[in-house]
Design a protein around this motif. Structure first.
Motif, PDB file in Angstrom:
ATOM      1  N   GLU A   1      36.611  49.129  34.207  1.00  0.00           N
ATOM      2  CA  GLU A   1      35.698  48.144  33.906  1.00  0.00           C
ATOM      3  C   GLU A   1      36.476  46.756  33.288  1.00  0.00           C
ATOM      4  N   SER A   2      35.844  45.752  33.844  1.00  0.00           N
ATOM      5  CA  SER A   2      36.359  44.429  33.193  1.00  0.00           C
ATOM      6  C   SER A   2      35.325  43.352  33.091  1.00  0.00           C
ATOM      7  N   GLY A   3      35.362  42.847  32.119  1.00  0.00           N
ATOM      8  CA  GLY A   3      34.409  41.396  31.825  1.00  0.00           C
ATOM      9  C   GLY A   3      34.404  40.952  30.514  1.00  0.00           C
ATOM     10  N   PRO A   4      33.632  40.015  29.959  1.00  0.00           N
ATOM     11  CA  PRO A   4      33.566  39.558  28.702  1.00  0.00           C
ATOM     12  C   PRO A   4      33.052  40.497  27.597  1.00  0.00           C
ATOM     13  N   GLY A   5      33.679  40.337  26.642  1.00  0.00           N
ATOM     14  CA  GLY A   5      33.180  41.204  25.395  1.00  0.00           C
ATOM     15  C   GLY A   5      32.010  40.894  24.859  1.00  0.00           C
ATOM     16  N   LEU A   6      31.831  39.593  24.710  1.00  0.00           N
ATOM     17  CA  LEU A   6      30.910  38.874  24.074  1.00  0.00           C
ATOM     18  C   LEU A   6      29.861  38.006  24.951  1.00  0.00           C
ATOM     19  N   VAL A   7      28.748  38.053  24.880  1.00  0.00           N
ATOM     20  CA  VAL A   7      27.699  37.295  25.587  1.00  0.00           C
ATOM     21  C   VAL A   7      26.815  36.613  24.695  1.00  0.00           C
ATOM     22  N   LYS A   8      26.318  35.451  24.964  1.00  0.00           N
ATOM     23  CA  LYS A   8      25.109  34.785  24.116  1.00  0.00           C
ATOM     24  C   LYS A   8      23.898  35.278  24.438  1.00  0.00           C
TER      25      LYS A   8
ATOM     26  N   MET B   1      23.611  35.547  31.220  1.00  0.00           N
ATOM     27  CA  MET B   1      23.986  36.562  32.002  1.00  0.00           C
ATOM     28  C   MET B   1      25.329  37.403  31.648  1.00  0.00           C
ATOM     29  N   LEU B   2      25.100  38.663  31.728  1.00  0.00           N
ATOM     30  CA  LEU B   2      26.178  39.570  31.283  1.00  0.00           C
ATOM     31  C   LEU B   2      26.756  40.083  33.067  1.00  0.00           C
ATOM     32  N   SER B   3      27.967  39.758  33.037  1.00  0.00           N
ATOM     33  CA  SER B   3      28.805  40.091  34.362  1.00  0.00           C
ATOM     34  C   SER B   3      29.890  41.096  34.083  1.00  0.00           C
ATOM     35  N   LEU B   4      29.613  42.063  34.744  1.00  0.00           N
ATOM     36  CA  LEU B   4      30.882  43.172  34.731  1.00  0.00           C
ATOM     37  C   LEU B   4      31.461  43.440  36.203  1.00  0.00           C
ATOM     38  N   THR B   5      32.772  43.761  36.182  1.00  0.00           N
ATOM     39  CA  THR B   5      33.154  44.169  37.511  1.00  0.00           C
ATOM     40  C   THR B   5      33.919  45.582  37.123  1.00  0.00           C
ATOM     41  N   CYS B   6      33.864  46.461  38.270  1.00  0.00           N
ATOM     42  CA  CYS B   6      34.492  47.883  37.974  1.00  0.00           C
ATOM     43  C   CYS B   6      35.610  47.959  39.501  1.00  0.00           C
ATOM     44  N   THR B   7      36.628  48.046  38.989  1.00  0.00           N
ATOM     45  CA  THR B   7      37.846  48.240  39.903  1.00  0.00           C
ATOM     46  C   THR B   7      37.962  49.613  40.245  1.00  0.00           C
ATOM     47  N   VAL B   8      38.004  50.204  41.414  1.00  0.00           N
ATOM     48  CA  VAL B   8      38.330  51.428  41.701  1.00  0.00           C
ATOM     49  C   VAL B   8      39.715  51.670  42.385  1.00  0.00           C
ATOM     50  N   SER B   9      40.468  52.566  41.960  1.00  0.00           N
ATOM     51  CA  SER B   9      41.557  52.936  42.828  1.00  0.00           C
ATOM     52  C   SER B   9      41.569  54.590  42.928  1.00  0.00           C
ATOM     53  N   GLY B  10      42.467  55.071  44.021  1.00  0.00           N
ATOM     54  CA  GLY B  10      42.523  56.321  44.251  1.00  0.00           C
ATOM     55  C   GLY B  10      41.468  56.785  45.217  1.00  0.00           C
ATOM     56  N   GLY B  11      40.430  55.822  45.797  1.00  0.00           N
ATOM     57  CA  GLY B  11      39.693  56.403  46.373  1.00  0.00           C
ATOM     58  C   GLY B  11      38.710  55.119  47.019  1.00  0.00           C
TER      59      GLY B  11
ATOM     60  N   SER C   1      36.382  44.833  50.153  1.00  0.00           N
ATOM     61  CA  SER C   1      37.706  44.250  50.468  1.00  0.00           C
ATOM     62  C   SER C   1      38.686  44.473  49.200  1.00  0.00           C
ATOM     63  N   LYS C   2      38.087  44.492  48.126  1.00  0.00           N
ATOM     64  CA  LYS C   2      38.816  44.734  46.879  1.00  0.00           C
ATOM     65  C   LYS C   2      38.527  46.054  46.133  1.00  0.00           C
ATOM     66  N   ASN C   3      37.581  46.924  46.929  1.00  0.00           N
ATOM     67  CA  ASN C   3      37.314  48.194  46.497  1.00  0.00           C
ATOM     68  C   ASN C   3      36.683  48.002  45.147  1.00  0.00           C
ATOM     69  N   GLN C   4      35.738  46.918  44.876  1.00  0.00           N
ATOM     70  CA  GLN C   4      35.393  46.970  43.401  1.00  0.00           C
ATOM     71  C   GLN C   4      33.724  46.673  43.353  1.00  0.00           C
ATOM     72  N   PHE C   5      32.970  47.037  42.601  1.00  0.00           N
ATOM     73  CA  PHE C   5      31.550  46.845  42.573  1.00  0.00           C
ATOM     74  C   PHE C   5      31.224  46.077  41.072  1.00  0.00           C
ATOM     75  N   SER C   6      30.201  45.342  40.977  1.00  0.00           N
ATOM     76  CA  SER C   6      29.910  44.344  40.094  1.00  0.00           C
ATOM     77  C   SER C   6      28.498  44.564  39.640  1.00  0.00           C
ATOM     78  N   LEU C   7      28.124  44.229  38.194  1.00  0.00           N
ATOM     79  CA  LEU C   7      27.059  44.153  37.722  1.00  0.00           C
ATOM     80  C   LEU C   7      26.692  42.926  37.102  1.00  0.00           C
ATOM     81  N   ASP C   8      25.553  42.272  37.259  1.00  0.00           N
ATOM     82  CA  ASP C   8      24.796  41.149  36.735  1.00  0.00           C
ATOM     83  C   ASP C   8      23.591  41.620  35.921  1.00  0.00           C
TER      84      ASP C   8
END
Length: 124
Positions: free
Chosen positions: A6-13, A17-27, A76-83
């Motif tokens: 997972e990646s994204g900001p640790g603090l949101v006001k 909007m809270l936005s996170l990305t998950c980078t997947v490797s190995g599959g 293309s980046k093998n990622q999925f994201s959350l807003d």
């Protein structure tokens, strides 16, 4: 070995909007018949499934969060994201991305691969 990060900001006001990305490797996130979910755990509470995107791009959302949640992917980046929009302090939690099966997407106890989790705090 599938790995999720997972990646994204640790603090949101509040109200932002809270936005996170998950980078997947190995599959690949397009491999049948997996679903890729966002799950969170508020302090002192249990795990809450938020939503998922399946290998074929179909999205599923928790009814309680559906109006504020959007999940999408970049194959293309093998990622999925959350807003998550209009956040409040009640959205403070550790957020996880994880892999499950498309036809049992809510059975988080059966998920086989998880990210390490990322703490998100909603505070002004």
């Amino acid at each position: 070995q599938v790995q999720l990060q997972e990646s994204g900001p640790g603090l949101v006001k509040p109200s932002q909007m809270l936005s996170l990305t998950c980078t997947v490797s190995g599959g690949s996130i397009t491999t049948s018949y997996y679903a890729w979910s966002w799950i969170r755990q508020p302090p002192g509470k249990g795990l809450e499934w938020m939503g998922a995107i399946s290998y074929d791009g179909v999205t599923y959302y928790s009814p309680s969060l559906k109006s504020r949640t959007s999940i999408w992917r970049d194959t293309s980046k093998n990622q999925f994201s959350l807003d998550l929009s209009s956040v409040t302090p009640e959205d403070t939690a550790v957020y996880y991305c994880a892999r499950g099966e498309k036809y049992r997407v809510g059975a988080i106890n059966e998920y086989d691969y998880w990210g390490q989790g990322t703490q998100v705090t909603v505070s002004s």
